[in-house]
Write a protein that holds these residues in place. Structure first.
Motif, PDB file in Angstrom:
ATOM      1  N   GLU A   1     -16.041   4.723   5.532  1.00  0.00           N
ATOM      2  CA  GLU A   1     -15.001   4.580   4.660  1.00  0.00           C
ATOM      3  C   GLU A   1     -15.341   3.850   3.608  1.00  0.00           C
ATOM      4  O   GLU A   1     -15.653   2.621   3.918  1.00  0.00           O
TER       5      GLU A   1
ATOM      6  N   ARG B   1     -14.404   2.075  -0.514  1.00  0.00           N
ATOM      7  CA  ARG B   1     -13.263   1.638  -1.289  1.00  0.00           C
ATOM      8  C   ARG B   1     -13.923   1.437  -2.807  1.00  0.00           C
ATOM      9  O   ARG B   1     -14.921   0.934  -2.990  1.00  0.00           O
TER      10      ARG B   1
ATOM     11  N   GLY C   1      -3.007   0.016   7.316  1.00  0.00           N
ATOM     12  CA  GLY C   1      -3.462  -0.203   5.895  1.00  0.00           C
ATOM     13  C   GLY C   1      -2.595  -1.561   5.318  1.00  0.00           C
ATOM     14  O   GLY C   1      -2.557  -1.816   4.171  1.00  0.00           O
TER      15      GLY C   1
ATOM     16  N   ASN D   1      -4.161  11.978  10.463  1.00  0.00           N
ATOM     17  CA  ASN D   1      -3.865  10.555   9.979  1.00  0.00           C
ATOM     18  C   ASN D   1      -3.643  11.007   8.289  1.00  0.00           C
ATOM     19  O   ASN D   1      -4.742  10.900   7.491  1.00  0.00           O
TER      20      ASN D   1
ATOM     21  N   ASP E   1      -0.255  11.578   0.462  1.00  0.00           N
ATOM     22  CA  ASP E   1       0.779  10.401   0.998  1.00  0.00           C
ATOM     23  C   ASP E   1       1.923  11.051   1.257  1.00  0.00           C
ATOM     24  O   ASP E   1       2.296  12.398   0.978  1.00  0.00           O
TER      25      ASP E   1
ATOM     26  N   ASN F   1     -11.208   9.086   0.888  1.00  0.00           N
ATOM     27  CA  ASN F   1     -12.466   8.065   1.109  1.00  0.00           C
ATOM     28  C   ASN F   1     -13.344   8.106   1.918  1.00  0.00           C
ATOM     29  O   ASN F   1     -14.306   7.152   2.126  1.00  0.00           O
TER      30      ASN F   1
ATOM     31  N   GLY G   1      -2.382  11.043   4.441  1.00  0.00           N
ATOM     32  CA  GLY G   1      -2.652  10.090   3.217  1.00  0.00           C
ATOM     33  C   GLY G   1      -3.699  10.127   2.393  1.00  0.00           C
ATOM     34  O   GLY G   1      -4.818  10.893   2.573  1.00  0.00           O
TER      35      GLY G   1
ATOM     36  N   VAL H   1       0.768   3.152   5.049  1.00  0.00           N
ATOM     37  CA  VAL H   1      -0.238   3.699   4.225  1.00  0.00           C
ATOM     38  C   VAL H   1      -1.356   4.739   4.915  1.00  0.00           C
ATOM     39  O   VAL H   1      -1.557   5.679   4.458  1.00  0.00           O
ATOM     40  N   ARG H   2      -1.335   4.372   6.290  1.00  0.00           N
ATOM     41  CA  ARG H   2      -2.359   5.135   7.053  1.00  0.00           C
ATOM     42  C   ARG H   2      -1.756   4.949   8.469  1.00  0.00           C
ATOM     43  O   ARG H   2      -1.001   4.163   8.904  1.00  0.00           O
TER      44      ARG H   2
ATOM     45  N   ASP I   1       2.216  -2.443   1.457  1.00  0.00           N
ATOM     46  CA  ASP I   1       2.472  -1.584   0.409  1.00  0.00           C
ATOM     47  C   ASP I   1       3.831  -1.649  -0.184  1.00  0.00           C
ATOM     48  O   ASP I   1       4.796  -1.472   0.669  1.00  0.00           O
TER      49      ASP I   1
ATOM     50  N   TRP J   1      -5.786   7.828   1.682  1.00  0.00           N
ATOM     51  CA  TRP J   1      -6.653   7.101   2.353  1.00  0.00           C
ATOM     52  C   TRP J   1      -7.935   7.867   2.864  1.00  0.00           C
ATOM     53  O   TRP J   1      -9.346   7.698   2.529  1.00  0.00           O
TER      54      TRP J   1
END
Length: 656
Positions: free
Chosen positions: A150, A152, A58, A121, A347, A128, A123, A37-38, A61, A125
Motif C-alpha cells: 500500500e 501513499r 483510516g 473494502n 468512496d 493505492n 473506497g 475512509v476504509r 475524515d 484507498w
C-alpha cells in the motif's frame, strides 16, 4: 461418576462443590455505526486505541462525522470499540492478473478476511494497492511469490504505508500452498479469487527468456536499445557496451546491465534506481520503485541495436516476458501487458438512513452487530445529520431499528441532537419531535449542546460535533474509576479534548431542559466542560421514575446480561430444589460482590438485594412446562441530583 464397588477395599469419589461463579460482564464496550475512509463493510471490528482505528479504518475524515466520535471516545477514556462501517455506493478496487497466455489467473480485490467471511473494502484507498509477482520460490517452475504494497503519494513520491509478502504460492487447489486461501487468511489488504486459468500470474517487470548465454554473443562492441513505455508514450535509450566489457556470465551481465541503465539517465530516479535481478537463471529488470517519475504500469522492452548481446541475454526475441512493473488495483487502463481489466475503487456516497438502520436478514447496519458477542453502548453520530431543519424523519428510521435492538442486546443508546438545535428552546422542540416519533426510551439518553473541538484536518479550527462519542468515552472512564453505578456527571466528569460548546447554558436554561429528560453539557470556570445531567430519555419528571437515571438503568442492564449468561448452566438441568439452591447460591454470590463494590443502597446485603428461587416462585405448573423462575431485586443507588442546603441563623440573645 458413581462408584461401582466390586472388590473389598477403599474407593475414592470426587464430588462437585455445587458452586457456580457468575462473572460480571464489561459495561462500556461501545459500538459505532457509520461511514469511514476504509475498512470492511457491515462487519464489526474491535479496536482498542487510536492506532488500531487509524490502521483499520483510516482515522479522521472531514466528511465523516463518526470518525470524530470514535476519536473522542478514546480521548475521553474509552478502551474497547466495535466499528461497523456502512458504505452506500462504495466500490472496492480490483485487478485481474493474467498468465503468460493472457488467461485470467487471479483476481485481487481490496478487502480482508473477518472471521469466516471475506469482506470487500470499498473506497479510493484501494487504488493505492500494488502487487508484485516473482518466481524466486522454492520451486521456480510451479510456485510464485506475491508482495502486496500500500503506497501513499506525497509530493510526487510513492511512500510505502505497509507491505505483505506471501512466498511459495501455488495455483493447485489440492495443495496447502494454494494462493487464494493462503493470501485471504493472512492479508489485511486484499482478497484473491482464482480465475479460469490454473497457470501462475505473469511475473512483474521484464523477465528474460530461459537459456541465456552471454558468452555466445558476437565479439566486439555492442549496443542494446532499452524502451520504457508509459501510457502509449515510449522513451528509448541506447546502452553501449564496449567489446572489452562484454560479459561472460549472467552474474556479470546483471551487474553490467544495471550499471548501464542507471547511468543512462542519472537525474531520473526511475532510471537511476533501476534494479536487475538474477532469478531462476534469468535476468529480471525493474525500474526504480521510489522514484518521482516511477509509474507501476511502465513496460520495459529491449532490442539489439548493434551486435546480438540482448538476444543472447534472453531480453530480445524468444519468450521474454514484458509486463508492467507492478499490478495496480483500480487503474482505469483496461488491459496493459499481462494485467487484465481493473475496477477503480469508489468512496461511499455518504450515510443514509437505510444503510445505518440496516437489515437483520442481511446483517447490515445496526444489525451487523449480530456477529459481535457483546456491546454495551451504541453511537450513530451521522444519524443526527440526515434530516433538514426541524425534521426527524430519517433519524426516526434509524432509531426505530436501533432502540429495540439495544433493548434486545441489553445495550444503551446515545442520541445526538441535530446541528440546527442551537438553543434550549430548539432543544425542547427537538425533544417533542423525537417523543412523537417514539424515541423516548429507558435504554437511551441525549445530551445538549453539541461540542466544539479543534479539527486537526482544518488547521485546528473549531468544529461542531455530536457529543455521543465523547460521552461514551466518559461512561467508560467513570465505569473504570468508580463503577457502572456511578453517574457519569458532575465536576469529575470533565470532557477531554473539548474547546467549548455550541451554546453556553445558564442555570435557569439548564432548569428548563433537565425536567424534560435532556442532559446538559456545561462549562464552569476553573473546571472546564463537564457533563451536568444523568437522565435517560424517559427521565422527564412526568414519566417513569423507575428508570429516570442513567446509572440505575445501566446497572440493571449489566445485572440482567450477567445473570442471563451466568445462569446458562441451569438449562436442561433437573428442575427441582437442588437446581434452585445452585441458582440461589450463584446469584447471591454475584449480587454480594456488587454490594461490596458499593453498587446498592443499604447497610447490609439483606437491605440491598434479594434472590428468590424456590417452590413458591416455581409452582408445579411451571415445572411441568420446563420453566425455572428466578426473582432478583435490588435497591439501586440514585444520583444526588439536587443538593438542598438549609441554613438557619442562631439567636444567641434568646438562648441567654
Amino acid at each position: 461418576m458413581p462408584v461401582n464397588p466390586t472388590y473389598p477395599g477403599v474407593y475414592l469419589q470426587e464430588l462437585p462443590s455445587g458452586a457456580r461463579t457468575i462473572a460480571g460482564l464489561p459495561t462500556s464496550i461501545t459500538a459505532f455505526v457509520g461511514c469511514f475512509v476504509r475498512g470492511p463493510v457491515n462487519v464489526p471490528v474491535r479496536v482498542f486505541n487510536p492506532g488500531d482505528f487509524e490502521r483499520n479504518f483510516g482515522g479522521l475524515d472531514r466528511q465523516r462525522e463518526t470518525t470524530y466520535g470514535v476519536t473522542q471516545f478514546f480521548q475521553n477514556g474509552g478502551g474497547q470499540a466495535l466499528i461497523v462501517r456502512v458504505a452506500p455506493g462504495g466500490v472496492a478496487a480490483s485487478v485481474e492478473m493474467l498468465d503468460d497466455a493472457a488467461g485470467v489467473a487471479l483476481v485481487a480485490t481490496a478487502g480482508q478476511q473477518i472471521g469466516e467471511a471475506s469482506a470487500d473494502n470499498p473506497g479510493l484507498w484501494g487504488n493505492n494497492l500494488r502487487l508484485d509477482v516473482d518466481y524466486a520460490a522454492a520451486d521456480p517452475a510451479t510456485q510464485f511469490n506475491l508482495t502486496v504494497t500500500e503506497i501513499r503519494e506525497d509530493a510526487g513520491r510513492a511512500l510505502v504505508v505497509r507491505s505483505e509478502t506471501f512466498r511459495n504460492l501455488s495455483m493447485d487447489e489440492t495443495l496447502t500452498s494454494h494462493a487464494p486461501p493462503v493470501v485471504n487468511d493472512g492479508s489485511v489488504l486484499i482478497q484473491l479469487t482464482q480465475g479460469g486459468s490454473t497457470d501462475r500470474p505473469a511475473v512483474t517487470g521484464t523477465l528474460a527468456d530461459a537459456g541465456a548465454d552471454p558468452s555466445a554473443a558476437t565479439a566486439g562492441d555492442s549496443a542494446i536499445d532499452m524502451t520504457v513505455t508509459i501510457g502509449g508514450a515510449a522513451v528509448t535509450e541506447t546502452l553501449e557496451i564496449a567489446g572489452a566489457d562484454m560479459p561472460a556470465s549472467l552474474p556479470d551481465a546483471r551487474a553490467l546491465l544495471e550499471g548501464l541503465i542507471r547511468a543512462a539517465r542519472p537525474t531520473e530516479p526511475m532510471w537511476a534506481q533501476a534494479a536487475v535481478q538474477l532469478m531462476d537463471g534469468r535476468l529480471r529488470v525493474l525500474l526504480g520503485r521510489n522514484g518521482t517519475d516511477y509509474d507501476p504500469e511502465a513496460v520495459v522492452s529491449f532490442a539489439d541495436d548493434t551486435g546480438d548481446l540482448a538476444a543472447n541475454l534472453g531480453l530480445a526475441g524468444g519468450a521474454v516476458t514484458e509486463n508492467v512493473q507492478q499490478y495496480r488495483l483500480g487503474s482505469p487502463n483496461a488491459a496493459l501487458a499481462f494485467r487484465g481489466a481493473a475496477v477503480a475503487g469508489v468512496d461511499d456516497t455518504g450515510a443514509t438512513a437505510a444503510a445505518l438502520a440496516g437489515s437483520r436478514a442481511a446483517r447490515s447496519g445496526v444489525f451487523a452487530l449480530e456477529t459481535a458477542d457483546l456491546f454495551n453502548i451504541l453511537c450513530i453520530p451521522e444519524a443526527s445529520l440526515l434530516d433538514g431543519p426541524g425534521q426527524v424523519t430519517n433519524l426516526n428510521q434509524v432509531m426505530s431499528a436501533a432502540i429495540p435492538y439495544c433493548e434486545e442486546r441489553f445495550a444503551f443508546l446515545l442520541i445526538d441532537p441535530a446541528p440546527d438545535v442551537d438553543t434550549p428552546d430548539d432543544a425542547a422542540g427537538w425533544l417533542d419531535d423525537i417523543a412523537t416519533a417514539g424515541m423516548r426510551h429507558r435504554n437511551a439518553a441525549a445530551y445538549f449542546p453539541r461540542l466544539r473541538i479543534a479539527d486537526p484536518l482544518n488547521d485546528n479550527r473549531p468544529r461542531s460535533i455530536g457529543p455521543s462519542g465523547a460521552m461514551a468515552g466518559l461512561y467508560a472512564r467513570t465505569d473504570g474509576d468508580f463503577g457502572v453505578f456511578r453517574a457519569p456527571a458532575g465536576i469529575i466528569a470533565n470532557l477531554r479534548g473539548v474547546q467549548g460548546v455550541d451554546y453556553r447554558m445558564t442555570d435557569p436554561e439548564n432548569g428548563l431542559l433537565n425536567p424534560l429528560g435532556l442532559n446538559a453539557i456545561r462549562i464552569f470556570d476553573n473546571i472546564g466542560t463537564v457533563s451536568w445531567g444523568a437522565r435517560t430519555l424517559v427521565g422527564a419528571d412526568m414519566l417513569s421514575p423507575d428508570w429516570r437515571y442513567v446509572p440505575v438503568r445501566r446497572t440493571a442492564l449489566n445485572i440482567e446480561a450477567s445473570l442471563m449468561r451466568g445462569l446458562q448452566f441451569a438449562v436442561f438441568a433437573p428442575n427441582d430444589e437442588p437446581l434452585w439452591a445452585e441458582i440461589r447460591l450463584a446469584a447471591n454470590a454475584f449480587m454480594s460482590r456488587l454490594f461490596r463494590q458499593g453498587a446498592f443502597q443499604g447497610a447490609s446485603p439483606r437491605d440491598a438485594f434479594f434472590v428468590k428461587c424456590d417452590a413458591e416462585t416455581n409452582p408445579q405448573s411451571d415445572i411441568d412446562l420446563g420453566i425455572v423462575n428466578v426473582l432478583v431485586g435490588f435497591a439501586p443507588l440514585k444520583p444526588a441530583e439536587f443538593v438542598v442546603l438549609s441554613l438557619q441563623l442562631m439567636n444567641l440573645q434568646a438562648a441567654n
